[in-house]
Design a protein around this motif. Sequence first.
Motif, short mmCIF file in Angstrom:
data_model
loop_
_atom_site.label_atom_id
_atom_site.label_comp_id
_atom_site.label_asym_id
_atom_site.label_seq_id
_atom_site.Cartn_x
_atom_site.Cartn_y
_atom_site.Cartn_z
N ALA A 99 -6.75 4.97 5.58
CA ALA A 99 -5.57 5.13 4.73
C ALA A 99 -5.90 4.82 3.28
O ALA A 99 -5.41 5.50 2.36
N ALA A 100 -6.72 3.79 3.05
CA ALA A 100 -7.09 3.42 1.68
C ALA A 100 -7.87 4.54 1.00
O ALA A 100 -7.62 4.88 -0.17
N PHE A 101 -8.81 5.12 1.71
CA PHE A 101 -9.62 6.19 1.13
C PHE A 101 -8.75 7.38 0.71
O PHE A 101 -8.82 7.87 -0.42
N ILE A 102 -7.89 7.83 1.65
CA ILE A 102 -7.04 8.98 1.35
C ILE A 102 -6.03 8.63 0.26
O ILE A 102 -5.80 9.40 -0.68
N GLY A 103 -5.41 7.44 0.38
CA GLY A 103 -4.40 7.04 -0.58
C GLY A 103 -4.94 6.86 -1.98
O GLY A 103 -4.30 7.25 -2.98
N ILE A 104 -6.14 6.28 -2.11
CA ILE A 104 -6.74 6.08 -3.43
C ILE A 104 -7.09 7.41 -4.06
O ILE A 104 -6.88 7.62 -5.27
N MET A 105 -7.62 8.36 -3.27
CA MET A 105 -7.93 9.68 -3.80
C MET A 105 -6.67 10.38 -4.31
O MET A 105 -6.65 10.95 -5.40
N LEU A 106 -5.61 10.33 -3.50
CA LEU A 106 -4.35 10.97 -3.91
C LEU A 106 -3.74 10.28 -5.13
O LEU A 106 -3.23 10.93 -6.03
N VAL A 158 1.32 6.34 7.84
CA VAL A 158 2.32 5.39 7.36
C VAL A 158 1.80 4.58 6.18
O VAL A 158 2.55 4.27 5.24
N LEU A 159 0.51 4.24 6.20
CA LEU A 159 -0.05 3.36 5.17
C LEU A 159 -0.46 4.10 3.89
O LEU A 159 -0.57 3.48 2.83
N ILE A 160 -0.70 5.39 3.99
CA ILE A 160 -1.19 6.15 2.83
C ILE A 160 -0.28 6.02 1.61
O ILE A 160 -0.77 5.78 0.49
N PRO A 161 1.06 6.16 1.74
CA PRO A 161 1.91 6.08 0.54
C PRO A 161 1.78 4.78 -0.23
O PRO A 161 1.90 4.77 -1.47
N GLN A 162 1.52 3.66 0.47
CA GLN A 162 1.38 2.39 -0.23
C GLN A 162 0.18 2.41 -1.18
O GLN A 162 0.26 1.95 -2.32
N PHE A 163 -0.93 2.97 -0.72
CA PHE A 163 -2.13 3.04 -1.57
C PHE A 163 -1.95 4.06 -2.69
O PHE A 163 -2.46 3.86 -3.80
N VAL A 164 -1.24 5.15 -2.40
CA VAL A 164 -0.98 6.14 -3.46
C VAL A 164 -0.18 5.51 -4.58
O VAL A 164 -0.52 5.64 -5.77
N LYS A 165 0.89 4.79 -4.24
CA LYS A 165 1.74 4.17 -5.26
C LYS A 165 0.99 3.13 -6.07
O LYS A 165 1.06 3.11 -7.31
N VAL A 166 0.26 2.25 -5.39
CA VAL A 166 -0.47 1.19 -6.09
C VAL A 166 -1.54 1.78 -7.01
O VAL A 166 -1.68 1.37 -8.17
N THR A 167 -2.31 2.74 -6.49
CA THR A 167 -3.39 3.34 -7.28
C THR A 167 -2.85 4.10 -8.48
O THR A 167 -3.33 3.94 -9.61
#
Length: 287
Positions: A99-106, A158-167
């Motif tokens: 989730a972190a990898f995908i979310g940070i990229m997005l 479920v976890l991806i949006p959290q990393f997208v928002k933070v990044t």
Amino acid sequence: MTLSNTKLAWHVFSHNKSAMTGSLILLVILLMSLVGPWFAPHDPAQQFGDKILTPPLWYENGDFVTPLGTDDLGRDMLSRLLHGARLSLKLTLMVVFAAAFIGIMLGAAAAFLNSGLRALLMRFMDLLLSLPSLLLAIAIVAIIGPGLPNAVYAVVIVLIPQFVKVTQSAISEELGKDYVMAAKLDGAGHLRLLLHHVWPNIVPAIIVQLTFSFSTALLDIAALGFLGLGAQPPMAEWGTMLSEARAFIQFAPWTMTLPGLAIFLTVLSINLVGDGLRDAFDPRLNR
């Protein structure tokens, strides 16, 4: 982060008693997950027909063969807890890092998109975040079908949006600072800006988000297992162990108390570490 900032963060973290206590508990649990299965007294699936629902050692009828008692099929609770620690934490690590990898990229892409596309993407992330994580995971599993692999996919989503928002938020804040403006005037492109200038300064926010995501992922995976949507019996997974023990909580409470306590201590220790890291990395919270 500079070396001095790192030393300051460690100084604040090391003087946080709650964070250090959580770190110690988490270290013990991690060691149990790594080496515990090698020292487990029995195979987690082995059934002792003459020891069904044997109480733990501290009960009157307990014995040293099964020191934490057995479940309704005569399986050793200690062995299942140790093997369950490895499975639960391995799944949690896989889920969070995916989730972190995908979310940070997005999130990084969103920070450099034009305002219209960025607003569209972030509103979709807000929509996902507005739903309770477990409810969203259950809905996803209901669509794609129950089972451990699908439960893992659901928790990743479920976890991806959290990393997208933070990044996205962290990068956007850094892009408005003077050192970034200077790098742009020097001819730095988006990739160079991100990797050489912005990324070192957003690492603390990513680390804190990673830490808190571990507890969310662990709880969601255990909850899906408890509901029969994740790991399936006879897997030694903490949530599944809780589900199997529901019928025996009145006359064999250890079958439900022990895996529940394992989940509680793990989540508590992760949250204590996360709170300590947040306080250490955020100068506004430093005392």
